[in-house]
Write an enzyme that holds these catalytic residues in place. Structure first.
Site, PDB file in Angstrom:
ATOM      1  N   GLY A 199       0.803  -1.220   0.000  1.00 51.46           N
ATOM      2  CA  GLY A 199       0.000   0.000   0.000  1.00 51.46           C
ATOM      3  C   GLY A 199       0.832   1.264   0.000  1.00 51.46           C
ATOM      4  CG  LEU A 223      -1.395   1.765  -3.851  1.00 54.55           C
ATOM      5  CD1 LEU A 223      -2.599   1.473  -4.758  1.00 54.55           C
ATOM      6  CD2 LEU A 223      -0.430   0.582  -3.885  1.00 54.55           C
ATOM      7  CG  HIS A 224       4.959   4.859  -5.025  1.00 54.77           C
ATOM      8  ND1 HIS A 224       5.474   4.108  -6.047  1.00 54.77           N
ATOM      9  CD2 HIS A 224       5.452   4.310  -3.880  1.00 54.77           C
ATOM     10  CE1 HIS A 224       6.266   3.177  -5.560  1.00 54.77           C
ATOM     11  NE2 HIS A 224       6.268   3.259  -4.243  1.00 54.77           N
ATOM     12  CG  HIS A 248       2.943   0.583  -5.384  1.00 53.27           C
ATOM     13  ND1 HIS A 248       3.074   1.658  -4.526  1.00 53.27           N
ATOM     14  CD2 HIS A 248       3.625  -0.434  -4.796  1.00 53.27           C
ATOM     15  CE1 HIS A 248       3.774   1.303  -3.465  1.00 53.27           C
ATOM     16  NE2 HIS A 248       4.135   0.037  -3.601  1.00 53.27           N
ATOM     17  CD  GLN A 284       9.758  -8.060  -2.643  1.00 58.22           C
ATOM     18  OE1 GLN A 284       9.763  -7.871  -1.423  1.00 58.22           O
ATOM     19  NE2 GLN A 284       9.029  -7.339  -3.465  1.00 58.22           N
TER      20      GLN A 284
END
Ligand code: AMP
Length: 283
Positions: A31, A33-34, A37, A153
């Site tokens: 979350g 969000l930018h 994302h 990741q």
């Protein structure tokens, strides 16, 4: 767009959609969000019928000393952005929905998780792989989109998917940056004004080292020195680690000879103690 809190409820909806032949795309996030994302959402939107975005600040991937409580939670604004970008379902479970009393299983990925971020944040990737596999089982996507911003990741998720025969295609989308090159991050909002101004040094240093490499420099020491020197020009940000590795996150010791090389950096700001990471692929 529908926001669903219960993993079971979403899982049942998806089972139905899949049996109707629908292709499911998935973007997992924490979350706040930018545009970074949202770029993943746009990428996913191109090739699915049903698009699920998860918003879950996963306690398992934060060490006790880290910013779990402070991490921004902005579900209303996130919902607006997600709807605009074409998300069909937001999955926004509570920690208790994901890890109810008696929860006792983890997914652990070995070697690749022990270096770079894993060395700085012991246990972090066990939290990531555990939550991502759970989310994959809930959402049952045909594919999921991750950001190059968190390069290790993405490599770890690919490893897990391959090792555990998880039937999800992993797509990695490019890092989205601010005008001055700073990689967008939910944590950028922690930065003080001076830290924010100086944070541009991170991507500048990576970029300068990348240019040096493109011009034929293959010495690890020289490429890393270029970066260290650049950080001497700022006062509020320092390097936690900077490393040249292959795509298994194994360090390259002296000279770059492998085909694919990842240049990764983690930094800390002095005042706000914010942790920022970034990377570029050299080949
Ligand atoms: P987070 O909410 O920070 O856990 O990130 C969720 C997903 O968005 C991860 O796959 C990140 O790699 C990706 N992401 C975060 N920042 C960016 C960015 N600036 N550009 C592209 N992807 C990003």
């Amino acid at each position: 767009m529908q926001t669903i809190h219960s993993p079971k409820e979403l899982q049942n909806i998806i089972i139905k959609e899949r049996s109707n032949g629908k292709r499911i795309g998935f973007v997992p996030t924490m979350g706040a969000l930018h545009e970074g994302h949202i770029s993943l959402v746009r990428e996913a939107r191109k090739s699915c019928d049903i698009l699920v975005l998860s918003i879950f600040v996963n306690p398992l991937q934060f060490a006790p000393s880290e910013d779990l409580d402070q991490y921004p939670r902005t579900l209303d604004e996130d919902s607006r952005l997600a709807q605009e970008a074409g998300v069909d379902f937001i999955l926004a479970p509570s920690p208790n929905d994901m890890y109810p009393n008696g929860y006792d299983s983890t997914v652990s990925c070995g070697g690749i998780t022990e270096r770079l971020e894993g060395e700085s944040r012991p246990g972090h990737f066990d939290g990531v792989t555990t939550v991502v596999l759970k989310l994959f089982n809930i959402v049952q996507p045909h594919f999921a989109v991750f950001g190059q911003k968190d390069a290790q990741q993405s490599l770890v998720i690919r490893r897990m998917v391959e090792d555990l025969n998880v039937p999800v295609e992993v797509i990695v989308a490019p890092t989205v940056r601010e005008n001055d090159g700073l990689a967008m991050s939910s944590r950028n909002r922690y930065l003080t004004k001076t830290e924010r101004d100086e944070a541009a040094v991170i991507s500048e240093a990576l970029h300068e080292s990348q240019i040096l490499f493109k011009n034929g420099e293959e010495s690890v020491a020289v490429l890393l020195k270029k970066i260290n020197d650049k950080f001497d020009t700022v006062s509020t940000i320092s390097i936690e680690y900077v490393a040249l590795t292959d795509l298994f996150c194994n360090p390259i010791k002296e000279t770059i000879e492998t085909d694919e090389v990842l240049l990764s950096i983690a930094c800390r700001t002095g005042e706000g103690n914010t942790r920022l990471i970034d990377n570029v692929l050299l080949k």
